[in-house]
Each structure stands twice: as C-alpha cells, then as structure tokens.
Motif scaffolding. Sequence first.
Motif, PDB file in Angstrom:
ATOM      1  N   VAL A 154       3.483  11.250  12.145  1.00  0.00           N
ATOM      2  CA  VAL A 154       3.072   9.865  11.889  1.00  0.00           C
ATOM      3  C   VAL A 154       1.552   9.879  11.823  1.00  0.00           C
ATOM      4  O   VAL A 154       0.878  10.349  12.737  1.00  0.00           O
ATOM      5  N   MET A 155       1.039   9.385  10.711  1.00  0.00           N
ATOM      6  CA  MET A 155      -0.407   9.348  10.505  1.00  0.00           C
ATOM      7  C   MET A 155      -0.950   7.979  10.897  1.00  0.00           C
ATOM      8  O   MET A 155      -0.346   6.954  10.590  1.00  0.00           O
ATOM      9  N   VAL A 156      -2.122   8.000  11.577  1.00  0.00           N
ATOM     10  CA  VAL A 156      -2.718   6.773  12.101  1.00  0.00           C
ATOM     11  C   VAL A 156      -4.200   6.739  11.751  1.00  0.00           C
ATOM     12  O   VAL A 156      -4.879   7.768  11.802  1.00  0.00           O
ATOM     13  N   CYS A 157      -4.710   5.546  11.414  1.00  0.00           N
ATOM     14  CA  CYS A 157      -6.157   5.337  11.275  1.00  0.00           C
ATOM     15  C   CYS A 157      -6.472   3.937  11.794  1.00  0.00           C
ATOM     16  O   CYS A 157      -5.713   3.380  12.575  1.00  0.00           O
ATOM     17  N   ARG A 158      -7.576   3.354  11.351  1.00  0.00           N
ATOM     18  CA  ARG A 158      -7.961   2.035  11.860  1.00  0.00           C
ATOM     19  C   ARG A 158      -7.061   0.945  11.301  1.00  0.00           C
ATOM     20  O   ARG A 158      -6.541   0.119  12.028  1.00  0.00           O
ATOM     21  N   SER A 159      -6.878   0.933   9.967  1.00  0.00           N
ATOM     22  CA  SER A 159      -6.121  -0.162   9.354  1.00  0.00           C
ATOM     23  C   SER A 159      -4.925   0.302   8.520  1.00  0.00           C
ATOM     24  O   SER A 159      -4.132  -0.519   8.086  1.00  0.00           O
ATOM     25  N   GLY A 160      -4.815   1.588   8.273  1.00  0.00           N
ATOM     26  CA  GLY A 160      -3.687   2.117   7.499  1.00  0.00           C
ATOM     27  C   GLY A 160      -4.058   2.704   6.155  1.00  0.00           C
ATOM     28  O   GLY A 160      -3.219   3.324   5.509  1.00  0.00           O
ATOM     29  N   MET A 195       0.832  -1.207   0.000  1.00  0.00           N
ATOM     30  CA  MET A 195       0.000   0.000   0.000  1.00  0.00           C
ATOM     31  C   MET A 195       0.867   1.258   0.000  1.00  0.00           C
ATOM     32  O   MET A 195       0.379   2.351   0.134  1.00  0.00           O
ATOM     33  N   SER A 196       2.173   1.132  -0.129  1.00  0.00           N
ATOM     34  CA  SER A 196       3.045   2.272   0.127  1.00  0.00           C
ATOM     35  C   SER A 196       2.920   3.406  -0.889  1.00  0.00           C
ATOM     36  O   SER A 196       2.926   4.553  -0.502  1.00  0.00           O
ATOM     37  N   ASN A 197       2.798   3.116  -2.183  1.00  0.00           N
ATOM     38  CA  ASN A 197       2.738   4.176  -3.211  1.00  0.00           C
ATOM     39  C   ASN A 197       3.870   5.188  -3.037  1.00  0.00           C
ATOM     40  O   ASN A 197       3.683   6.369  -3.275  1.00  0.00           O
ATOM     41  N   GLY A 198       5.007   4.737  -2.555  1.00  0.00           N
ATOM     42  CA  GLY A 198       6.135   5.636  -2.375  1.00  0.00           C
ATOM     43  C   GLY A 198       6.100   6.443  -1.090  1.00  0.00           C
ATOM     44  O   GLY A 198       6.992   7.246  -0.869  1.00  0.00           O
ATOM     45  N   VAL A 199       5.091   6.256  -0.248  1.00  0.00           N
ATOM     46  CA  VAL A 199       5.059   7.005   1.008  1.00  0.00           C
ATOM     47  C   VAL A 199       5.928   6.299   2.048  1.00  0.00           C
ATOM     48  O   VAL A 199       6.106   5.086   2.016  1.00  0.00           O
ATOM     49  N   LYS A 200       6.459   7.094   2.956  1.00  0.00           N
ATOM     50  CA  LYS A 200       7.273   6.560   4.033  1.00  0.00           C
ATOM     51  C   LYS A 200       6.361   5.816   5.011  1.00  0.00           C
ATOM     52  O   LYS A 200       5.237   6.251   5.257  1.00  0.00           O
ATOM     53  N   GLU A 201       6.846   4.708   5.541  1.00  0.00           N
ATOM     54  CA  GLU A 201       6.039   3.927   6.480  1.00  0.00           C
ATOM     55  C   GLU A 201       6.805   3.695   7.773  1.00  0.00           C
ATOM     56  O   GLU A 201       8.030   3.709   7.789  1.00  0.00           O
ATOM     57  N   ILE A 202       6.062   3.483   8.841  1.00  0.00           N
ATOM     58  CA  ILE A 202       6.626   3.160  10.151  1.00  0.00           C
ATOM     59  C   ILE A 202       5.748   2.057  10.735  1.00  0.00           C
ATOM     60  O   ILE A 202       4.530   2.058  10.531  1.00  0.00           O
ATOM     61  N   THR A 203       6.366   1.112  11.419  1.00  0.00           N
ATOM     62  CA  THR A 203       5.565   0.055  12.033  1.00  0.00           C
ATOM     63  C   THR A 203       5.027   0.556  13.368  1.00  0.00           C
ATOM     64  O   THR A 203       5.601   1.484  13.976  1.00  0.00           O
ATOM     65  N   PRO A 204       3.944  -0.041  13.851  1.00  0.00           N
ATOM     66  CA  PRO A 204       3.433   0.345  15.174  1.00  0.00           C
ATOM     67  C   PRO A 204       4.489   0.174  16.263  1.00  0.00           C
ATOM     68  O   PRO A 204       4.593   1.015  17.165  1.00  0.00           O
ATOM     69  N   GLU A 205       5.303  -0.866  16.150  1.00  0.00           N
ATOM     70  CA  GLU A 205       6.353  -1.102  17.145  1.00  0.00           C
ATOM     71  C   GLU A 205       7.409   0.005  17.115  1.00  0.00           C
ATOM     72  O   GLU A 205       7.902   0.430  18.166  1.00  0.00           O
ATOM     73  N   GLU A 206       7.761   0.463  15.900  1.00  0.00           N
ATOM     74  CA  GLU A 206       8.740   1.559  15.783  1.00  0.00           C
ATOM     75  C   GLU A 206       8.185   2.841  16.393  1.00  0.00           C
ATOM     76  O   GLU A 206       8.907   3.574  17.075  1.00  0.00           O
ATOM     77  N   LEU A 207       6.899   3.121  16.140  1.00  0.00           N
ATOM     78  CA  LEU A 207       6.294   4.321  16.720  1.00  0.00           C
ATOM     79  C   LEU A 207       6.251   4.220  18.239  1.00  0.00           C
ATOM     80  O   LEU A 207       6.589   5.184  18.934  1.00  0.00           O
ATOM     81  N   LEU A 208       5.865   3.065  18.753  1.00  0.00           N
ATOM     82  CA  LEU A 208       5.815   2.871  20.198  1.00  0.00           C
ATOM     83  C   LEU A 208       7.190   3.120  20.824  1.00  0.00           C
ATOM     84  O   LEU A 208       7.299   3.803  21.845  1.00  0.00           O
ATOM     85  N   VAL A 260       1.773   1.596   9.450  1.00  0.00           N
ATOM     86  CA  VAL A 260       1.180   0.452   8.770  1.00  0.00           C
ATOM     87  C   VAL A 260       0.346  -0.389   9.745  1.00  0.00           C
ATOM     88  O   VAL A 260       0.715  -0.551  10.900  1.00  0.00           O
ATOM     89  N   GLY A 261      -0.784  -0.857   9.251  1.00  0.00           N
ATOM     90  CA  GLY A 261      -1.643  -1.700  10.073  1.00  0.00           C
ATOM     91  C   GLY A 261      -2.627  -0.942  10.940  1.00  0.00           C
ATOM     92  O   GLY A 261      -3.591  -1.509  11.441  1.00  0.00           O
ATOM     93  N   GLY A 262      -2.362   0.354  11.125  1.00  0.00           N
ATOM     94  CA  GLY A 262      -3.276   1.193  11.897  1.00  0.00           C
ATOM     95  C   GLY A 262      -3.466   0.729  13.333  1.00  0.00           C
ATOM     96  O   GLY A 262      -2.672  -0.040  13.872  1.00  0.00           O
ATOM     97  N   MET A 263      -4.557   1.209  13.932  1.00  0.00           N
ATOM     98  CA  MET A 263      -4.829   0.890  15.332  1.00  0.00           C
ATOM     99  C   MET A 263      -5.100  -0.602  15.535  1.00  0.00           C
ATOM    100  O   MET A 263      -4.931  -1.109  16.646  1.00  0.00           O
ATOM    101  N   LEU A 264      -5.486  -1.299  14.478  1.00  0.00           N
ATOM    102  CA  LEU A 264      -5.686  -2.747  14.592  1.00  0.00           C
ATOM    103  C   LEU A 264      -4.385  -3.448  14.970  1.00  0.00           C
ATOM    104  O   LEU A 264      -4.393  -4.509  15.585  1.00  0.00           O
ATOM    105  N   ALA A 265      -3.248  -2.833  14.617  1.00  0.00           N
ATOM    106  CA  ALA A 265      -1.944  -3.435  14.881  1.00  0.00           C
ATOM    107  C   ALA A 265      -1.221  -2.779  16.067  1.00  0.00           C
ATOM    108  O   ALA A 265      -0.111  -3.186  16.398  1.00  0.00           O
ATOM    109  N   TRP A 266      -1.824  -1.778  16.701  1.00  0.00           N
ATOM    110  CA  TRP A 266      -1.143  -1.022  17.763  1.00  0.00           C
ATOM    111  C   TRP A 266      -0.872  -1.910  18.977  1.00  0.00           C
ATOM    112  O   TRP A 266      -1.814  -2.450  19.574  1.00  0.00           O
ATOM    113  N   PRO A 267       0.412  -2.071  19.361  1.00  0.00           N
ATOM    114  CA  PRO A 267       0.752  -2.951  20.467  1.00  0.00           C
ATOM    115  C   PRO A 267       0.726  -2.263  21.838  1.00  0.00           C
ATOM    116  O   PRO A 267       0.787  -2.914  22.869  1.00  0.00           O
TER     117      PRO A 267
END
Length: 103
Positions: free
Chosen positions: A64-70, A1-14, A91-98
Amino acid sequence: MSNGVKEITPEELLAKLEANEQVQVIDVREVDEWNAGHIKQAKLIPLGFLPHRIDELDKDIPLVMVCRSGARSNMATEYLAAQGFDVANMVGGMLAWPGEKEL
C-alpha cells in the motif's frame, strides 16, 4: 485519480493493520513530511528513490503506497504495478489517515 490503479481507503488500511494482516506500507513522502507524522508500520522510501530501492520490497506481500494527499503514491502505485507488484494506492493520503501517527 485512479488511472486503473488499485485503491484502498485509509479506513480499509487501518482495519488490515489492526487485524495484523500481512501488508507492506510504503510512504513515498520526503523525510521532513515523514518526521511530521507517519503510519507506525510504514517504511519511508521517498518517491524519487523508489526505482533504486525496489529490491527492498517483497513481491509476495501486498503493498500500500502512501503520501500526503494521494498524488505521489498514485504515481508510485502505477510504477510498481507495471513492475508486477500487487499494489494499491491509499486514497486521500495522510491528510485522510484516521489512525494514530508516529512522530
């Protein structure tokens, strides 16, 4: 889903939040979704309001942008990157938030 956008995992943000790194977490979900649980440090700006509230964001601090699923946050990330912001999609949004969720 990247389309060239930068991504961060929920674990990295945490890890960034736990290390008190300077980062703006923007939740682009709707109010009812936000009320069901969100990241404590996040600010709610529903996706449809983002163009009208862009002046609330600091271009000098990474976002860092967040939604339900990304998916919505991916759109927001594309939009803000085009406006010159340093922005990543969680990536993964709040569904993946640890981490804890604030109600």
